[in-house]
Scaffold this active site. Structure first.
Site, PDB file in Angstrom:
ATOM      1  N   LYS A  28      25.244  25.451 114.495  1.00 18.17           N
ATOM      2  CA  LYS A  28      25.706  27.066 113.824  1.00 18.17           C
ATOM      3  C   LYS A  28      26.701  26.752 112.820  1.00 18.17           C
ATOM      4  CE  LYS A  28      29.580  27.447 117.293  1.00 18.17           C
ATOM      5  NZ  LYS A  28      30.251  28.371 118.420  1.00 18.17           N
TER       6      LYS A  28
ATOM      7  N   LEU B  99      43.772  20.106  86.856  1.00 21.04           N
ATOM      8  CA  LEU B  99      42.356  20.637  86.152  1.00 21.04           C
ATOM      9  C   LEU B  99      42.000  20.514  84.436  1.00 21.04           C
ATOM     10  CD1 LEU B  99      41.774  23.855  88.216  1.00 21.04           C
ATOM     11  CD2 LEU B  99      40.675  21.644  88.367  1.00 21.04           C
TER      12      LEU B  99
ATOM     13  N   HIS C   4      37.696   6.732  86.680  1.00 20.69           N
ATOM     14  CA  HIS C   4      39.064   6.769  87.165  1.00 20.69           C
ATOM     15  C   HIS C   4      39.211   6.196  88.330  1.00 20.69           C
ATOM     16  CE1 HIS C   4      37.479  10.366  89.331  1.00 20.69           C
ATOM     17  NE2 HIS C   4      38.330  10.168  90.043  1.00 20.69           N
TER      18      HIS C   4
ATOM     19  N   TYR D 183      35.723  25.355  86.115  1.00 21.03           N
ATOM     20  CA  TYR D 183      35.493  24.163  85.573  1.00 21.03           C
ATOM     21  C   TYR D 183      34.668  24.095  84.238  1.00 21.03           C
ATOM     22  CZ  TYR D 183      37.092  22.615  90.329  1.00 21.03           C
ATOM     23  OH  TYR D 183      37.704  22.609  91.463  1.00 21.03           O
ATOM     24  N   GLN D 184      33.585  24.933  84.229  1.00 23.62           N
ATOM     25  CA  GLN D 184      32.769  25.122  83.066  1.00 23.62           C
ATOM     26  C   GLN D 184      32.740  26.327  82.584  1.00 23.62           C
ATOM     27  OE1 GLN D 184      31.490  22.134  82.375  1.00 23.62           O
ATOM     28  NE2 GLN D 184      31.578  21.204  84.331  1.00 23.62           N
TER      29      GLN D 184
END
Length: 552
Positions: A272, A73, A156, A292-293
């Protein structure tokens, strides 16, 4: 079977069909001599998982081991302490889950054309799908490369394909792959297509089916590692962020089934299970919104990018034939790219070279938490551009919005404007509309569900944007002036904003009282209506359902 005979050595008397079937067999590959055992990995999420010997051979290469030194991350671990996991363990988990899904489909529907080679290729694609990431993962291809090489269309996934080719060649794995029954080059093409999609020039304009690795009847195999149809695939994470995952992937595996939709075979789910899938898409939104933001994590990523840009001309990496490459040029040479990892952060931070002093100072500010300040954010009522040039244009707008009360002149370079897009994975579409389901009574008949069948409380919109404004000047006087600039600038957008240091309330005010209000007395809920303004909620302080509506 005689001693000394190996899988795939048909000339020694092993039938080709049997050699190809053995490689996805039991943990010890019974029926083959000499036995080549799998290896067991203790994964923090999936527990003890077994990997095929060919996958182990791929893992034990410099190109794959490089992933141990790439944060999954990026700089988010500087905000979320547990998010220090790397691309290595992520990729091992994706390879494992990809194999589980395709094996489940084969066991549940033996009539499907799934061969042992298909299963092994899917596992390899899952394992190798992130080989092409650069330092700090998405920061490298999403921010750094566009800044130093504007106009270059590079992602990437493209580098993952090139790195995979480099890995196979440098470690002489082609004979090993053949030993385990893979057919080259077709299976290599199939693996790379799963990672990056159709391989460019190989696409024929005369056919609707763009892939070369597998025929159209096996189209569902392309929906496992990187699903372009609806975003349901095995490439997910949230454990290390300390967030509870509300999506039960094991239940999805229980109900996954292949059905024919028009000419293609799709992976479908039981009707379902729509709530479980909606939880997955909502979890994806939550991860972006809360982690992430995250406004602080994003500015740390920007500062790291700024440092890499300043250091780029002064850090050279040796590639093939002894040629030297900048960081931004290493993507053109996989031998050089193999040596480019997150270690560049420490290389700059502890450098004594004068030419790296500016980049070093930025990283020191990150370490000492002297970060750029968030002035606030607004929600635009219509979509805005997100390119780097457009965001730099917004910075100029803020600098030009100097209010009469401000006694400090701030240039455009003092402001950073970041456009954040939040959605459920399919831009402004409801991703459930792109998913096919089947019923208990008709398991081979695919169908889509209407919004009413999904839920009566779906959101009106599935995508929103935030425009965040940061200031690089952190002095008290400059920062005070910058806030006045921001307040003046936001008026041109005709939308309410939230100050960078203010958080939204934990609960909507007077919720119980409003719930008892007659419908005719309720305020309008559509944020697009004239006169309606809304306050931005900072995700780390609000639940998913909290919203503050102010009617003027």
């Amino acid at each position: 079977m005689e001693k000394g005979k190996r899988v795939g050595e048909e000339s020694r008397g092993i039938p080709e069909k049997r050699a190809r079937e053995n490689f996805t067999g039991t943990p010890q590959h019974k029926g083959t001599e000499p036995q080549e055992p799998t290896k067991v990995f203790n994964d923090p999420i999936h527990g003890h998982i077994e990997l095929h010997p060919l996958l182990v051979r791929i893992i034990d290469t410099p190109q794959f081991q490089r992933l141990r030194h790439l944060k999954q991350l990026g700089g988010k671990y500087l905000v979320f302490p547990g998010a220090s996991h790397n691309r290595f363990e992520h990729s091992v988990g994706v390879g494992h889950l990809a194999g589980r899904l395709v094996q489940v489909l084969k066991d549940r529907q033996p009539e499907l054309p799934i061969s042992p080679q298909d299963i092994l290729c899917v596992k390899i694609a899952g394992l190798c799908h992130d080989l092409g990431h650069g330092p700090f993962s998405h920061l490298f291809d999403g921010s750094f490369i566009p800044e130093v090489r504007p106009g270059l269309k590079w992602k990437h996934e493209q580098a993952s394909v090139e790195m995979f080719d480099h890995l196979v060649k440098e470690n002489n794995l082609a004979p090993v792959m053949k030993k385990y029954g893979l057919s080259l080059p077709d299976d290599l093409i199939f693996i790379k297509e799963q990672i990056a999609g159709p391989l460019g020039s190989r696409i024929s304009v005369d056919t609707e089916w763009p892939y070369k690795g597998r025929p159209e009847e096996k189209s569902f195999l392309y929906q496992i590692v990187a699903n372009k149809k609806n975003g349901i695939d095995v490439d997910k994470d949230c454990y290390h962020l300390g967030m509870r995952n509300i999506f039960d992937y094991s239940r999805f595996l229980k109900f996954a089934r292949v059905c024919k939709v028009n000419k293609e075979n799709h992976i479908c789910s039981r009707d379902k299970e729509v709530d479980n899938l909606y939880d997955m898409f909502h979890m994806r939104l939550t991860l972006h919104r809360k982690a992430y933001q995250h406004k602080i994590a994003n500015i740390i990523d920007f500062m790291i990018t700024e440092a890499l840009v300043k250091a780029d001309p002064h850090i050279l990496i040796e590639g093939s034939n002894g040629k030297k490459y900048r960081m931004s040029e290493a993507i053109n040479d996989m031998e050089a790219y193999t040596k480019l990892t997150d270690h560049v952060f420490e290389k700059i931070l502890y450098s004594t070279k004068p030419e790296l002093s500016e980049a070093k100072a930025i990283l020191q500010n990150i370490i000492c938490r002297r970060l750029y300040k968030c002035l606030g954010q607004i929600i635009p009522k219509t979509p805005v551009g997100t390119s780097q040039e457009e965001q730099k244009g917004y910075s100029k707008e803020v600098a030009n919005a100097k209010p009469p009360s401000a006694d400090v002149d701030l240039p455009p370079e003092a402001f950073i404007v970041s456009v954040v897009t939040l959605n459920y994975g399919m831009k402004d579409k409801n991703p459930i509309n792109e998913v096919y389901f089947y019923s208990k009574d008709d398991p081979n008949v695919p169908k889509t569900l209407t919004d009413i069948e999904v839920s009566q409380i779906l959101p009106e919109r599935f995508e929103k944007q935030l425009i965040r404004v940061y200031c690089k000047e952190t002095g008290e006087k400059s920062l005070k002036a910058a806030k006045e600039y921001f307040k003046q600038w936001r008026k041109t957008w005709n939308s309410e904003s939230q100050d960078g240091d203010i958080t939204a309330p934990e609960r909507t005010p007077k919720k119980a009282e409003r719930d008892n209000t007659d419908d005719k007395e309720r305020p309008p809920q559509d944020p697009h209506r004239a006169g309606t303004m809304w306050v931005v909620d900072h995700s780390q302080h609000c639940s998913d359902t909290d919203v503050v509506v102010v009617v003027c």
